[in-house]
Design a protein around this motif. Sequence first.
Motif, PDB file in Angstrom:
ATOM      1  N   TYR A  31       0.229  -0.784  -0.035  1.00 23.28           N
ATOM      2  CA  TYR A  31      -0.084   0.339   0.097  1.00 23.28           C
ATOM      3  C   TYR A  31       0.793   1.020   0.166  1.00 23.28           C
ATOM      4  O   TYR A  31       1.325   1.160   0.813  1.00 23.28           O
ATOM      5  CB  TYR A  31      -1.116   0.268   0.963  1.00 23.28           C
ATOM      6  CG  TYR A  31      -1.870  -1.605   1.148  1.00 23.28           C
ATOM      7  CD1 TYR A  31      -2.755  -1.151   0.440  1.00 23.28           C
ATOM      8  CD2 TYR A  31      -1.527  -2.243   2.018  1.00 23.28           C
ATOM      9  CE1 TYR A  31      -4.148  -2.312   0.723  1.00 23.28           C
ATOM     10  CE2 TYR A  31      -2.517  -3.732   2.037  1.00 23.28           C
ATOM     11  CZ  TYR A  31      -3.834  -3.015   1.430  1.00 23.28           C
ATOM     12  OH  TYR A  31      -4.432  -4.548   0.978  1.00 23.28           O
TER      13      TYR A  31
ATOM     14  N   ASP B 240     -20.628   3.867   4.890  1.00 26.19           N
ATOM     15  CA  ASP B 240     -20.422   3.339   3.869  1.00 26.19           C
ATOM     16  C   ASP B 240     -18.761   2.909   3.922  1.00 26.19           C
ATOM     17  O   ASP B 240     -18.512   2.330   3.417  1.00 26.19           O
ATOM     18  CB  ASP B 240     -20.172   4.871   2.409  1.00 26.19           C
ATOM     19  CG  ASP B 240     -21.099   4.986   2.177  1.00 26.19           C
ATOM     20  OD1 ASP B 240     -22.532   4.321   2.077  1.00 26.19           O
ATOM     21  OD2 ASP B 240     -21.521   6.058   2.243  1.00 26.19           O
ATOM     22  N   VAL B 241     -18.502   3.025   5.143  1.00 30.33           N
ATOM     23  CA  VAL B 241     -16.535   1.651   5.132  1.00 30.33           C
ATOM     24  C   VAL B 241     -17.666   0.716   5.803  1.00 30.33           C
ATOM     25  O   VAL B 241     -16.551  -0.091   5.346  1.00 30.33           O
ATOM     26  CB  VAL B 241     -16.070   3.367   6.327  1.00 30.33           C
ATOM     27  CG1 VAL B 241     -15.046   2.364   7.221  1.00 30.33           C
ATOM     28  CG2 VAL B 241     -15.668   4.286   6.193  1.00 30.33           C
ATOM     29  N   GLN B 242     -17.959   0.555   6.414  1.00 33.18           N
ATOM     30  CA  GLN B 242     -18.177  -0.964   7.345  1.00 33.18           C
ATOM     31  C   GLN B 242     -18.573  -1.485   5.946  1.00 33.18           C
ATOM     32  O   GLN B 242     -18.306  -2.517   5.460  1.00 33.18           O
ATOM     33  CB  GLN B 242     -20.110  -0.807   7.861  1.00 33.18           C
ATOM     34  CG  GLN B 242     -18.788   0.025   9.432  1.00 33.18           C
ATOM     35  CD  GLN B 242     -20.760  -0.295  10.342  1.00 33.18           C
ATOM     36  OE1 GLN B 242     -21.759  -1.013  10.214  1.00 33.18           O
ATOM     37  NE2 GLN B 242     -20.214   0.673  11.855  1.00 33.18           N
ATOM     38  N   ALA B 243     -19.893  -0.928   4.814  1.00 33.93           N
ATOM     39  CA  ALA B 243     -19.303  -2.174   3.676  1.00 33.93           C
ATOM     40  C   ALA B 243     -18.719  -2.206   2.852  1.00 33.93           C
ATOM     41  O   ALA B 243     -18.634  -3.702   2.716  1.00 33.93           O
ATOM     42  CB  ALA B 243     -20.931  -1.547   2.930  1.00 33.93           C
ATOM     43  N   GLN B 244     -17.257  -1.403   2.862  1.00 30.63           N
ATOM     44  CA  GLN B 244     -16.446  -1.939   2.359  1.00 30.63           C
ATOM     45  C   GLN B 244     -15.303  -3.167   3.226  1.00 30.63           C
ATOM     46  O   GLN B 244     -15.010  -3.861   2.725  1.00 30.63           O
ATOM     47  CB  GLN B 244     -15.557  -1.093   1.792  1.00 30.63           C
ATOM     48  CG  GLN B 244     -16.196   0.237   1.150  1.00 30.63           C
ATOM     49  CD  GLN B 244     -15.054   0.982   0.515  1.00 30.63           C
ATOM     50  OE1 GLN B 244     -13.911   0.861   0.505  1.00 30.63           O
ATOM     51  NE2 GLN B 244     -15.743   1.950   0.457  1.00 30.63           N
ATOM     52  N   MET B 245     -15.559  -2.378   5.035  1.00 29.43           N
ATOM     53  CA  MET B 245     -15.078  -3.918   5.462  1.00 29.43           C
ATOM     54  C   MET B 245     -15.393  -5.816   5.280  1.00 29.43           C
ATOM     55  O   MET B 245     -16.732  -5.445   5.646  1.00 29.43           O
ATOM     56  CB  MET B 245     -14.716  -3.436   7.138  1.00 29.43           C
ATOM     57  CG  MET B 245     -14.516  -2.561   7.325  1.00 29.43           C
ATOM     58  SD  MET B 245     -15.560  -1.711   8.761  1.00 29.43           S
ATOM     59  CE  MET B 245     -14.195  -2.927   9.907  1.00 29.43           C
ATOM     60  N   ARG B 246     -14.770  -6.745   5.442  1.00 30.37           N
ATOM     61  CA  ARG B 246     -14.648  -8.034   5.258  1.00 30.37           C
ATOM     62  C   ARG B 246     -15.142  -8.541   6.751  1.00 30.37           C
ATOM     63  O   ARG B 246     -15.418  -8.016   7.393  1.00 30.37           O
ATOM     64  CB  ARG B 246     -13.274  -8.540   5.647  1.00 30.37           C
ATOM     65  CG  ARG B 246     -12.533  -8.334   4.465  1.00 30.37           C
ATOM     66  CD  ARG B 246     -11.000  -9.391   4.299  1.00 30.37           C
ATOM     67  NE  ARG B 246     -10.441  -9.239   5.981  1.00 30.37           N
ATOM     68  CZ  ARG B 246      -9.610  -9.139   6.446  1.00 30.37           C
ATOM     69  NH1 ARG B 246      -9.869 -10.649   6.989  1.00 30.37           N
ATOM     70  NH2 ARG B 246      -8.538  -9.145   7.785  1.00 30.37           N
TER      71      ARG B 246
ATOM     72  N   THR C 178      -8.782  -0.946   6.982  1.00 31.03           N
ATOM     73  CA  THR C 178      -9.217  -0.855   8.469  1.00 31.03           C
ATOM     74  C   THR C 178      -8.833  -2.407   8.981  1.00 31.03           C
ATOM     75  O   THR C 178      -8.747  -3.222   7.759  1.00 31.03           O
ATOM     76  CB  THR C 178     -10.508  -0.864   8.104  1.00 31.03           C
ATOM     77  OG1 THR C 178     -11.047  -1.646   7.061  1.00 31.03           O
ATOM     78  CG2 THR C 178     -11.566   0.471   7.491  1.00 31.03           C
TER      79      THR C 178
ATOM     80  N   SER D 152      -2.748   5.266   1.123  1.00 29.66           N
ATOM     81  CA  SER D 152      -3.421   4.405   1.630  1.00 29.66           C
ATOM     82  C   SER D 152      -4.443   4.602   3.387  1.00 29.66           C
ATOM     83  O   SER D 152      -3.757   5.020   3.824  1.00 29.66           O
ATOM     84  CB  SER D 152      -3.243   3.106   1.388  1.00 29.66           C
ATOM     85  OG  SER D 152      -2.197   3.003  -0.167  1.00 29.66           O
TER      86      SER D 152
END
Length: 143
Positions: A99, A137-143, A106, A103
């Motif tokens: 990265y 929106d951040v949570q949606a990108q987390m695994r 999370t 960058s």
Amino acid sequence: MRIFICATSLLAAPLLAQADTTMIDLGALPSKQVHEVATLTPLAITDGGKPSVALLDLADGEVVPPHATQQGIRLLTVLKGELFWGDGDEIDPAKETTYPAGSVLTVSAGDSHWLAARAGDLRLQMVLLHAEKPTPDVQAQMR
């Protein structure tokens, strides 16, 4: 007289609106060594005294061994250098992702990972979310 007061107020308004910006002397802040190879410098703490924002510095060639965050979520921003990141309990450079500066990552509690500075010195800014949580929106990108 009223015109004079209004004119004086308008001239003084820019002076009142200026904020005091202060550069922080990072060298004057207390730091501690973590994971035997990295330096952690807290910049902000919670009411309970836990770091909430910190810098993590890693010298070229150093590797932070696998570990997991015990609680909360970490938001990492690569400020300087390239971050070599791996997920899991064993260091395997073939499985690392690189990265560049700028960058943002999370890290959730319990996720085992390691990091390395393989191409020069590395500086990360860590925001340590204890009770807070990322936006949807951040949570949606987390695994």
